[in-house]
Every structure is written in structure tokens, then in C-alpha cells.
Write a protein that holds these residues in place. Structure first.
Motif, PDB file in Angstrom:
ATOM      1  N   ASP A 115       0.825  -1.211   0.000  1.00  0.00           N
ATOM      2  CA  ASP A 115       0.000   0.000   0.000  1.00  0.00           C
ATOM      3  C   ASP A 115       0.859   1.261   0.000  1.00  0.00           C
ATOM      4  O   ASP A 115       0.575   2.215  -0.736  1.00  0.00           O
ATOM      5  CB  ASP A 115      -0.953   0.012   1.196  1.00  0.00           C
ATOM      6  N   LYS A 118       2.332   1.673  -3.527  1.00  0.00           N
ATOM      7  CA  LYS A 118       1.325   2.104  -4.499  1.00  0.00           C
ATOM      8  C   LYS A 118       0.970   3.579  -4.311  1.00  0.00           C
ATOM      9  O   LYS A 118       0.830   4.326  -5.285  1.00  0.00           O
ATOM     10  CB  LYS A 118       0.061   1.244  -4.376  1.00  0.00           C
ATOM     11  N   THR A 122       1.670   6.511  -7.055  1.00  0.00           N
ATOM     12  CA  THR A 122       0.550   7.327  -7.524  1.00  0.00           C
ATOM     13  C   THR A 122       0.848   8.810  -7.331  1.00  0.00           C
ATOM     14  O   THR A 122       0.629   9.625  -8.234  1.00  0.00           O
ATOM     15  CB  THR A 122      -0.750   6.920  -6.796  1.00  0.00           C
ATOM     16  N   ASN A 125       3.484  10.078  -9.756  1.00  0.00           N
ATOM     17  CA  ASN A 125       2.955  10.300 -11.095  1.00  0.00           C
ATOM     18  C   ASN A 125       2.538  11.750 -11.309  1.00  0.00           C
ATOM     19  O   ASN A 125       2.647  12.272 -12.417  1.00  0.00           O
ATOM     20  CB  ASN A 125       1.783   9.364 -11.375  1.00  0.00           C
ATOM     21  N   SER A 136       1.753   8.424 -17.881  1.00  0.00           N
ATOM     22  CA  SER A 136       1.306   7.884 -16.585  1.00  0.00           C
ATOM     23  C   SER A 136       2.092   6.641 -16.170  1.00  0.00           C
ATOM     24  O   SER A 136       1.542   5.699 -15.601  1.00  0.00           O
ATOM     25  CB  SER A 136      -0.193   7.570 -16.608  1.00  0.00           C
ATOM     26  N   LYS A 139       1.882   5.786 -12.464  1.00  0.00           N
ATOM     27  CA  LYS A 139       0.530   5.313 -12.145  1.00  0.00           C
ATOM     28  C   LYS A 139       0.393   3.850 -12.571  1.00  0.00           C
ATOM     29  O   LYS A 139      -0.204   3.033 -11.875  1.00  0.00           O
ATOM     30  CB  LYS A 139      -0.509   6.174 -12.852  1.00  0.00           C
ATOM     31  N   ARG A 140       0.983   3.520 -13.701  1.00  0.00           N
ATOM     32  CA  ARG A 140       0.988   2.120 -14.157  1.00  0.00           C
ATOM     33  C   ARG A 140       1.813   1.237 -13.224  1.00  0.00           C
ATOM     34  O   ARG A 140       1.469   0.085 -12.986  1.00  0.00           O
ATOM     35  CB  ARG A 140       1.531   2.017 -15.579  1.00  0.00           C
ATOM     36  N   ALA A 142       2.068   1.681 -10.071  1.00  0.00           N
ATOM     37  CA  ALA A 142       1.188   1.450  -8.920  1.00  0.00           C
ATOM     38  C   ALA A 142       0.195   0.339  -9.227  1.00  0.00           C
ATOM     39  O   ALA A 142      -0.017  -0.558  -8.399  1.00  0.00           O
ATOM     40  CB  ALA A 142       0.458   2.738  -8.543  1.00  0.00           C
ATOM     41  N   SER A 143      -0.394   0.367 -10.411  1.00  0.00           N
ATOM     42  CA  SER A 143      -1.396  -0.662 -10.733  1.00  0.00           C
ATOM     43  C   SER A 143      -0.764  -2.024 -11.029  1.00  0.00           C
ATOM     44  O   SER A 143      -1.403  -3.055 -10.843  1.00  0.00           O
ATOM     45  CB  SER A 143      -2.288  -0.212 -11.896  1.00  0.00           C
ATOM     46  N   ASN A 144       0.494  -2.031 -11.459  1.00  0.00           N
ATOM     47  CA  ASN A 144       1.197  -3.297 -11.732  1.00  0.00           C
ATOM     48  C   ASN A 144       2.101  -3.731 -10.576  1.00  0.00           C
ATOM     49  O   ASN A 144       2.893  -4.660 -10.726  1.00  0.00           O
ATOM     50  CB  ASN A 144       2.056  -3.159 -12.993  1.00  0.00           C
ATOM     51  N   SER A 146       1.857  -5.424  -7.794  1.00  0.00           N
ATOM     52  CA  SER A 146       1.858  -6.843  -7.394  1.00  0.00           C
ATOM     53  C   SER A 146       2.504  -7.737  -8.440  1.00  0.00           C
ATOM     54  O   SER A 146       3.221  -8.687  -8.104  1.00  0.00           O
ATOM     55  CB  SER A 146       0.430  -7.321  -7.129  1.00  0.00           C
TER      56      SER A 146
END
Length: 178
Positions: A115, A118, A122, A125, A136, A139-140, A142-144, A146
Motif C-alpha cells: 500500500d 502504491k 501514484t 505520477n 502515466s 501510475k501504471r 502502482a497498478s502493476n 503486485s
């Protein structure tokens, strides 16, 4: 000589990590972008020197407390905040990835560090809306997060003394490796 006893003779640690991350990435059901793999190998190389992993307090090495650093970073001037967020995000990535097993011995679990990483990516970014010619990018990340940490963990396990290098690897989500 057994695989676990071989020395790594690559002159560039970043290239070594890139090759192994990419090897596992190609086996994934949803591979990550080349830019993500490249960046992740840079992170692994950057923290190849353990001094960058610790704070020096009164002449003694101490673990960096990433959650507190994340909160404190919001009070920094813009450039220092950007640098702090990048360091927090990258350390979280490495902890949750390459050093995943070491988090089992801590009171704070991997979810906490995930957390923190991420959130840091974020926020980063907003300072750097594009990196590696990818809009971004952070941001990517953060989403990737894991998925990247899974690949790092597999590289770590591949060179662990307990792991049989001849085992086939099936890459699934949620740290299921067989």
C-alpha cells in the motif's frame, strides 16, 4: 558445479536483473511492458548496494520507516518530495518483491508495504506524468505493483539455496509458485 554454487559473472547487475525479470515475464499470462521490466531492473540494481537500503542514525544502520517517510514527504519542497516518493516507492517494490520472504519475520506484513509503495507511485505520477516515453508510467507502476513484485520474488527464489533450479515455474497471482 551445481547451479546454486555458480558465481554470477555478469559485469552489469542491471543487465543481469533485466534478463531474469524478462525470462519470467515471458512466461506470464499477462506480461508486463518492456519499460516496466527495464525500470524494475534499474531499481534492483540501485539497491544492490545495501547502504542505500538503510538510514544512518548516530553512526548505526537503521531500517528506513517507509510509512513515516511517506507522511513526512508531503511537507518537503517539490523536488525533495519527488525524490522521497521515488525512493519510498522503489524500496517498497524491492521489499515486497526481492525480499518478500523477509517480511514474514516482521510485525508489519507485505500488504502494508504494498500500500505504501502504491501510494508513493501514484503521488509520484503527479510530479512525473511521463517516464520512459510512457504516459502515466508511475501510475501504471502502482497498478502493476503486485505483478512486478511477483517477478522480483521469482528472481530471488531462483537464486535461493532452498530452491531447486530445475523446477518448472508457473506464474500465477497471489504468490502461488509451483
Amino acid at each position: 558445479m551445481s547451479d546454486s554454487a555458480k558465481l554470477i559473472l555478469d559485469g552489469n547487475l542491471q543487465v543481469f536483473f533485466y534478463d531474469h525479470l524478462q525470462e519470467f515475464n515471458t512466461r506470464s499470462l499477462s506480461p508486463l511492458s518492456t519499460e516496466t521490466i527495464f525500470y524494475s531492473s534499474l531499481v534492483m540494481d540501485r539497491f544492490g548496494n545495501s547502504e542505500k537500503f538503510f538510514d544512518q542514525v548516530n553512526g548505526r544502520a537503521r531500517e528506513k520507516i517507509l510509512g513515516i517517510k511517506l507522511m513526512e514527504s508531503s511537507q518537503f519542497p517539490r523536488e525533495l518530495q519527488k525524490n522521497a516518493l521515488k525512493e519510498i516507492a522503489e524500496m517498497s517494490l524491492l521489499l515486497c518483491g526481492y525480499f518478500y520472504d523477509s517480511l514474514n519475520k516482521k510485525i508489519i506484513d507485505v500488504k502494508y508495504y504494498e500500500d505504501v509503495g502504491k501510494i508513493a507511485y501514484t503521488k509520484l505520477n503527479s510530479f512525473c506524468p511521463s517516464a520512459y516515453d510512457v504516459p502515466s508510467f508511475y501510475k501504471r507502476m502502482a497498478s502493476n505493483f503486485s505483478d512486478v513484485t511477483m517477478l522480483m520474488s521469482l528472481v530471488s527464489k531462483k537464486y535461493s539455496k532452498e530452491t531447486d533450479p530445475a523446477l518448472p515455474w508457473l506464474i500465477l497471482r497471489d504468490r502461488q509458485v509451483s
